[in-house]
Scaffold this motif. Structure first.
Motif, short mmCIF file in Angstrom:
data_model
loop_
_atom_site.label_atom_id
_atom_site.label_comp_id
_atom_site.label_asym_id
_atom_site.label_seq_id
_atom_site.Cartn_x
_atom_site.Cartn_y
_atom_site.Cartn_z
N ASN A 174 -10.08 -5.83 6.19
CA ASN A 174 -9.88 -5.97 4.74
C ASN A 174 -9.82 -4.60 4.08
O ASN A 174 -10.67 -4.23 3.29
CB ASN A 174 -11.00 -6.81 4.13
CG ASN A 174 -10.77 -8.28 4.41
OD1 ASN A 174 -9.61 -8.73 4.44
ND2 ASN A 174 -11.83 -9.02 4.64
N THR A 200 -7.11 -1.66 2.20
CA THR A 200 -5.77 -1.51 1.65
C THR A 200 -5.30 -0.07 1.79
O THR A 200 -6.10 0.87 1.77
CB THR A 200 -5.72 -1.88 0.15
OG1 THR A 200 -6.67 -1.07 -0.55
CG2 THR A 200 -6.01 -3.34 -0.06
N GLY A 249 -2.55 0.51 -1.88
CA GLY A 249 -2.72 -0.72 -2.63
C GLY A 249 -2.28 -1.97 -1.91
O GLY A 249 -2.32 -3.06 -2.47
N ILE A 250 -1.83 -1.84 -0.66
CA ILE A 250 -1.33 -3.01 0.07
C ILE A 250 -2.30 -3.30 1.22
O ILE A 250 -2.69 -2.37 1.93
CB ILE A 250 0.09 -2.75 0.62
CG1 ILE A 250 1.02 -2.42 -0.55
CG2 ILE A 250 0.61 -3.95 1.39
CD1 ILE A 250 2.38 -1.95 -0.12
N PRO A 251 -2.66 -4.57 1.42
CA PRO A 251 -3.55 -4.89 2.53
C PRO A 251 -2.96 -4.38 3.85
O PRO A 251 -1.75 -4.48 4.08
CB PRO A 251 -3.60 -6.41 2.52
CG PRO A 251 -3.29 -6.78 1.12
CD PRO A 251 -2.35 -5.74 0.61
N PHE A 274 -3.09 -5.34 6.91
CA PHE A 274 -2.58 -6.22 7.96
C PHE A 274 -1.06 -6.46 7.84
O PHE A 274 -0.31 -6.16 8.77
CB PHE A 274 -3.37 -7.53 7.96
CG PHE A 274 -3.14 -8.35 9.18
CD1 PHE A 274 -2.77 -7.78 10.39
CD2 PHE A 274 -3.29 -9.74 9.14
CE1 PHE A 274 -2.57 -8.54 11.52
CE2 PHE A 274 -3.08 -10.51 10.27
CZ PHE A 274 -2.71 -9.91 11.46
N PRO A 275 -0.58 -6.97 6.68
CA PRO A 275 0.88 -7.13 6.58
C PRO A 275 1.60 -5.79 6.64
O PRO A 275 2.67 -5.68 7.26
CB PRO A 275 1.08 -7.80 5.22
CG PRO A 275 -0.19 -7.63 4.48
CD PRO A 275 -1.28 -7.51 5.49
N VAL A 302 0.08 -13.98 6.17
CA VAL A 302 1.06 -13.40 7.09
C VAL A 302 1.65 -14.39 8.07
O VAL A 302 2.48 -14.01 8.89
CB VAL A 302 0.45 -12.24 7.90
CG1 VAL A 302 0.23 -11.04 7.02
CG2 VAL A 302 -0.84 -12.68 8.55
N LEU A 309 5.35 -14.66 9.21
CA LEU A 309 6.04 -13.61 9.97
C LEU A 309 6.40 -13.94 11.43
O LEU A 309 7.46 -13.53 11.88
CB LEU A 309 5.20 -12.33 9.94
CG LEU A 309 5.48 -11.41 8.74
CD1 LEU A 309 4.57 -10.21 8.79
CD2 LEU A 309 6.93 -10.97 8.75
N PHE A 333 4.59 -3.31 -5.81
CA PHE A 333 3.76 -3.93 -4.77
C PHE A 333 2.26 -3.76 -5.08
O PHE A 333 1.50 -4.71 -5.05
CB PHE A 333 4.07 -3.30 -3.41
CG PHE A 333 5.38 -3.75 -2.83
CD1 PHE A 333 5.43 -4.82 -1.96
CD2 PHE A 333 6.56 -3.08 -3.15
CE1 PHE A 333 6.63 -5.23 -1.41
CE2 PHE A 333 7.76 -3.49 -2.61
CZ PHE A 333 7.80 -4.56 -1.75
N GLY A 334 1.88 -2.49 -5.36
CA GLY A 334 0.47 -2.19 -5.54
C GLY A 334 -0.14 -3.04 -6.65
O GLY A 334 -1.24 -3.57 -6.52
N PHE A 365 -0.69 -6.72 -5.56
CA PHE A 365 -1.80 -6.85 -4.61
C PHE A 365 -3.14 -6.61 -5.32
O PHE A 365 -4.13 -7.26 -5.02
CB PHE A 365 -1.62 -5.91 -3.43
CG PHE A 365 -0.61 -6.42 -2.43
CD1 PHE A 365 -0.91 -7.51 -1.62
CD2 PHE A 365 0.64 -5.83 -2.31
CE1 PHE A 365 0.01 -7.99 -0.71
CE2 PHE A 365 1.57 -6.31 -1.39
CZ PHE A 365 1.25 -7.39 -0.60
N LEU A 421 -6.55 -13.12 -2.36
CA LEU A 421 -6.24 -12.58 -1.04
C LEU A 421 -7.23 -13.07 0.02
O LEU A 421 -6.95 -12.99 1.20
CB LEU A 421 -6.26 -11.06 -1.06
CG LEU A 421 -5.17 -10.39 -1.89
CD1 LEU A 421 -5.25 -8.89 -1.71
CD2 LEU A 421 -3.82 -10.88 -1.43
N PHE A 435 -5.11 -12.42 4.49
CA PHE A 435 -4.67 -11.26 5.25
C PHE A 435 -5.58 -10.88 6.40
O PHE A 435 -5.69 -9.72 6.76
CB PHE A 435 -4.45 -10.07 4.32
CG PHE A 435 -3.33 -10.35 3.38
CD1 PHE A 435 -2.06 -10.57 3.87
CD2 PHE A 435 -3.55 -10.48 2.03
CE1 PHE A 435 -1.02 -10.88 3.03
CE2 PHE A 435 -2.52 -10.79 1.18
CZ PHE A 435 -1.24 -10.99 1.67
N ASN A 436 -6.25 -11.87 6.93
CA ASN A 436 -6.86 -11.64 8.24
C ASN A 436 -6.85 -12.96 8.97
O ASN A 436 -6.41 -13.98 8.44
CB ASN A 436 -8.26 -11.05 8.10
CG ASN A 436 -9.11 -11.86 7.16
OD1 ASN A 436 -9.02 -13.09 7.15
ND2 ASN A 436 -9.92 -11.19 6.37
N LEU A 473 5.96 -11.73 0.57
CA LEU A 473 4.56 -11.71 0.14
C LEU A 473 4.41 -11.43 -1.36
O LEU A 473 3.68 -12.16 -2.03
CB LEU A 473 3.79 -10.67 0.95
CG LEU A 473 3.20 -11.17 2.28
CD1 LEU A 473 2.49 -10.03 2.99
CD2 LEU A 473 2.23 -12.31 2.03
#
Lengths: 68, 903
Positions: free
Chosen positions: A33, A35, A38-40, A42-43, B67, B70, B223-224, B227, B236, B240-241, B304
């Motif tokens: 977890n 970033t 600013g983007i996680p 994982f993706p 995700v 994908l 994007f930032g 998110f 989130l 994302f895990n 996303l």
């Protein structure tokens, strides 16, 4: 195997690398977890690996001379 | 809210545009200018992989599970890495044996088995119809969203004849018929359709990027920003895990999705159609294998952000995530953006439907209907002379029926679960082909029985563990058999078969179906030896790269009549087409149409051509009906193979022999050329020498005669004449000496006295001996030399000769009184360099190469030389391993220089 040609061997090698990078356990490296920009992560990590895999494929297939 | 007229007319105009593109591409192709014969169009046509399910569903999947959208695109990337090896082999096999569908591919490999082709076709049909329905539903939903206000409840039209989706299905069927089944092509290629599909791929990616940029950068700040906001609202969490705590087998699920999509990208009928059947050149694959994954990457970048933006805008659990791409622009009042998105989704859906319907109609026609028609006598097919129209009509009706079935499924299933999850369920259905398909390409031991058994059990398991539960969840079947097993038998529960728990439904079903499929395929294949026909087809498939297309062995024996075969071909291909292909065949063996002999080769050729039109299994049946075949035993296969390989070895030896002969001939020819040019050089040399000798001799003779004839000649006059005679005689002597010198050096007879040489001393000596001549003409000679230079091993007299020659040359070309000649000596560890620079008129570039040739004097007016000085000098320098050169421009003087290496 030597007769099979460099291109085929490179492609198979790249394929094996790609399979391992896009599956467990190497995928766990991104599974946090956190970033980045600013983007996680994982993706983001998946997209980066994906891009690199395509770039490598471009290099292999366009630059390796085909013996056939 | 947009008006229905506007949306319908835009969609209709789009279809018209598609029609125009397909029509022009077909026209261009008939004129021999193929639009699709390039790797970019080929790669774009592969992107038919991205259907409405991708276009709308990816965002939905991302909104629900992060995700997990994908793997569906990572799998194809993996498949494409091996594409150049695997897909190229598929293309080669398909093109060599005129295979036009995936059912035909599998059937042909296992001895052209009719029942295998039928089974594959039925599996495809059952797996694909819901998928077609899904496309129609996507268009219908999009249309509804665009034309009704956001908050009103969706209205369902009461009757099918009031439903625009019904007319859309008809319209798509019409389009597919026009470009997928207008005429019969023995290779099943459709230029117009492929051009239209490639265009659709461009439209859908542009539309998706437009909405992506709109949502990410207009509605939000990049994007930032998205998110960060999502993080703040805790959306989130869990997206994302892998949450291995709640789903300990997540990694197996991930792997199975990647694996499944990797197989599907090759085995889906539409992918097989565009990648294999429509391929114009297998080399296009080289570019396409990376362009296609790149396309998938780009179309997924904004998935996303859009999903999160939807969740942020409508709230978690609110709104339909599958519609976010449309509802986001609508919600913010940007209806035009929504219209663009709709067209993108429309193109994704229509592209899929058109190609899938074309591919499936070929299979239905060749593998389900034709065999049945050919067997039954009620239709009197054996009496009909031309069956091409019948074939076309069967395909057209098949396309229409397929679209109508898709529509019916859509009407019946509606919003039920069965439709939502159908994408992956379809993938799992075609994945059942994998063991028989890939096993058949790489393993010679696979048999028809094994492929049949494996496919059957795999398909059965798919129905039981995936299809039935999905129908049950839609409320069509009682769910009790899922929760407590059929008849209450716990261990037969379809989603926990034999008590296997922990896996999600898809992975569970995929594991059982593919595991049993593979086990039965391998097990039954090893149970009994392959028959002769299976073995021969296995050889042709697995070893397709080992032989050239026309050098493959033909596994057939029996008696045939050429006319019967030709008649058969004409019935199915039409007279004109079969004539032209037979002509090409005859030309290859240097025969005429009338002299065709009905040997195994011709039988094989006709069968392959027929296979392109009606499938290999039907072609086999038809051939068997007009020839007397002798059954093929396994020993016969081995014998034919042996003969073929002997023939191959023999022709290879012949080829090698002729190659070496060719090489020897080429060597002889160059040797001859060399001799000829040497001879010419010698002739040139002789004539030059005689010419050079004659000039001074003529003047000596003329002056002597003058003096003899006139005894009273003044003494001064006489003295002047005798002076000329003397100098001409000296020139003659010099010339003769130089010719001898040249001959000696060139012939290798010259004497060389190699001693330690101080180049500085030699230059000084040459300058001293030339100083008188320089003074006489008023030319200044400058020497620029370091204090000491290295000592060389060379012949001092010869080097002096070179220096004198260069100095006298320079003296000749500089103007009197103002002339300046500079000699520069320099050395470095590798050797020494001497340069003689003059300030004369210089030498034109085109003459520079000539000055080192014998008797080539650069035109300098009255100045006379022998024309041998420079060539001799160069020979001397080169003898000591050095090189001599010239640098000059007209009007800038000339600089002759030489380099001598330290030895």
């Amino acid at each position: 195997m030597l007769k099979k040609g460099l291109l085929a061997q490179r492609l198979v090698g790249w394929f094996l690398l790609a399979v391992s990078l896009l599956n467990f356990p190497l995928l766990l490296l991104w599974d946090h977890n956190v970033t980045l920009w600013g983007i996680p992560i994982f993706p983001l990590g998946l997209f980066i690996v994906w891009t690199l895999l395509i770039l490598g494929l471009v290099w292999i297939i366009e630059r390796t001379p085909d013996e056939e | 809210m947009l008006s229905t007229t506007l949306v319908i007319s835009v969609a209709f105009s789009y279809l018209l545009l598609l029609f125009a593109i397909a029509y022009s591409a077909d026209r261009a192709a008939s004129k021999g200018r193929s639009w699709i014969n390039n790797p970019w169009v080929y790669a774009l046509s592969m992107a038919v992989y991205c259907t409405a399910w991708t276009y709308f569903g990816s965002v939905g999947r991302a909104a629900n599970s992060g995700v997990w959208f994908l793997p569906i695109y990572l799998g194809p990337t993996l498949a494409m890495i091996l594409g150049w090896l695997v897909i190229r082999k598929i293309i080669r096999i398909a093109k060599t044996y005129h295979i036009t569908s995936i059912a035909d591919f599998i059937a042909s490999r296992y001895g052209k088995s009719q029942r295998l082709a039928q089974l594959v076709t039925i599996i495809t049909l059952i797996g694909i119809i819901p998928y077609v329905a899904l496309q129609l539903k996507a268009i219908a939903n999009g249309y509804q969203l665009l034309t009704t206000s956001l908050n009103s409840s969706p209205l369902r039209s009461a009757h099918w004849w009031q439903d625009s989706t019904f007319y859309l299905a008809l319209l798509l069927a019409g389009f597919t018929i026009i470009f997928g089944a207008r005429h019969l092509d023995s290779n099943e290629r459709h230029e117009g359709m492929v051009a239209a599909i490639a265009f659709e791929s461009i439209i859908k990616i542009i539309a998706f990027i437009v909405v992506g940029i709109f949502v990410t950068y207009y509605l939000f700040n990049g994007f930032g920003d998205i998110f960060k906001k999502a993080q703040a609202l805790n959306i989130l969490q869990g997206l994302f895990n892998f949450n291995t705590a709640t789903n300990p087998l997540a990694h197996i699920q991930w792997f199975s999705l990647v694996f499944l999509s990797m197989l599907s990208v090759i085995l889906l009928p539409r992918q097989f159609q565009v990648m294999v059947v429509e391929s114009t050149d297998e080399h296009h694959l080289k570019r396409a294998v990376w362009v296609f994954p790149l396309y998938l990457l780009i179309i997924n970048i904004f998935v996303l952000p859009i999903a999160l933006a939807g969740l942020l805008t409508f709230g978690l659990g609110q709104g339909n995530p599958d519609q976010f791409v449309l509802s986001l622009p609508l919600h913010s009042g940007h209806e035009w953006i929504a219209l663009i998105v709709f067209i993108g989704g429309f193109s994704a859906a229509t592209g899929m439907v058109i190609v899938e319907a074309t591919a499936v109609s070929t299979m239905v026609c060749n593998d389900l209907i034709m065999p049945w028609l050919l067997k039954s006598s009620t239709f009197g097919l054996h009496k009909r002379n031309n069956l091409t129209r019948l074939l076309l009509w069967i395909r057209r009706v098949a396309i229409l029926v397929l679209l109508l079935l898709g529509y019916s499924y859509f009407k019946l299933a509606g919003d039920a679960y069965a439709l939502v999850s159908i994408g992956l369920i379809s993938f799992a259905a075609v994945a059942q082909f994998a063991p028989a398909f890939f096993g058949g390409m790489y393993w010679k031991g696979g048999t028809e029985r094994g492929a049949w058994g494996g496919l059957l059990i795999g398909f059965a398991m798919w129905v039981y563990t995936l299809m039935l539960p999905s129908l049950a969840k839609s409320g069509w079947v009682s769910t009790s058999f899922i929760t407590s097993g059929p008849l209450g038998i716990e261990w037969l529960k379809p989603e926990q078969f034999l008590g296997l728990t922990g896996l999600d439904n898809l992975t569970h079903a995929l594991f059982w179906s593919l595991w049993l499929n593979t086990a039965v395929y391998v097990g039954l294949s090893l149970w009994q030896r392959p028959s002769a026909r299976e073995a021969s087809q296995a050889l042709l498939f697995v070893d397709v790269f080992k032989r050239k297309p026309h050098a493959a062995p033909v596994f057939w024996q029996g008696q045939a009549n050429a006319q019967d075969l030709i008649n058969l071909l004409e019935r199915f291909l039409g007279v004109a087409r079969s004539r032209s292909s037979l002509k090409a065949y005859a030309a290859r063996y240097h025969l005429t149409l009338d002299s065709l002999t009905a040997d195994a080769q011709l039988v094989h050729f006709v069968e392959t051509q027929l296979a392109g039109a009606i499938g290999s299994a039907s072609a086999r049946t038809m051939i068997a009906s007009v020839v007397q075949e002798e059954p093929l035993e396994l020993e016969d296969v081995m014998r034919i193979l042996e003969e073929a390989s002997q023939l191959r070895a023999y022709s290879k030896a012949l080829e090698e022999k002729s190659l070496s002969l060719e090489k020897a001939t080429a060597e002889l020819r160059t040797a001859n050329e060399q001799l000829k040019s040497l001879d010419r050089l010698k002739d040139d040399f002789m004539s030059s020498v005689t010419h050079e000798l004659r000039t001074p001799l003529t003047s000596i003779r003329a002056l002597t005669e003058l003096m003899l004839d006139d005894p009273q000649m003044e003494w001064e006059q006489r003295e002047q004449f005798m002076g000329i005679i003397l100098s001409e005689a000296e020139r003659l002597g010099r010339l003769v000496n130089q010719v001898l010198d040249m001959a000696k050096i060139e012939g290798g007879h010259a004497e060389w006295h190699t001693t330690d040489v101080d180049m500085k001393a030699i230059i000084n000596q040459a300058a001293t001996s030339m100083s008188a001549s320089f003074k006489e003409k008023g030319v200044l000679l400058q020497l620029a030399m370091p204090d000491t230079v290295m000592i060389l091993k060379a012949d001092a007299d010869r080097l002096l000769q070179v220096m004198l020659n260069l100095l006298s040359n320079a003296l000749k070309f500089v103007p009197a009184q103002t002339g300046l000649v500079t000699v520069t000596l320099s050395d470095d560890p590798t050797g020494i360099t001497v340069a003689v620079q003059d300030n004369g008129m210089g030498i034109a570039p085109e003459q520079q190469a000539l000055v080192f040739e014998k008797f080539r004097q650069v035109n300098v007016g009255t100045q006379q030389g022998t024309g041998l000085g420079l060539p001799i000098s160069r020979q001397i320098i080169e003898h000591f391993g050095g090189r001599m050169g010239l640098r000059s421009e007209l009007g800038q003087g000339a600089c002759f220089s030489f380099f001598l290496p330290r030895i």
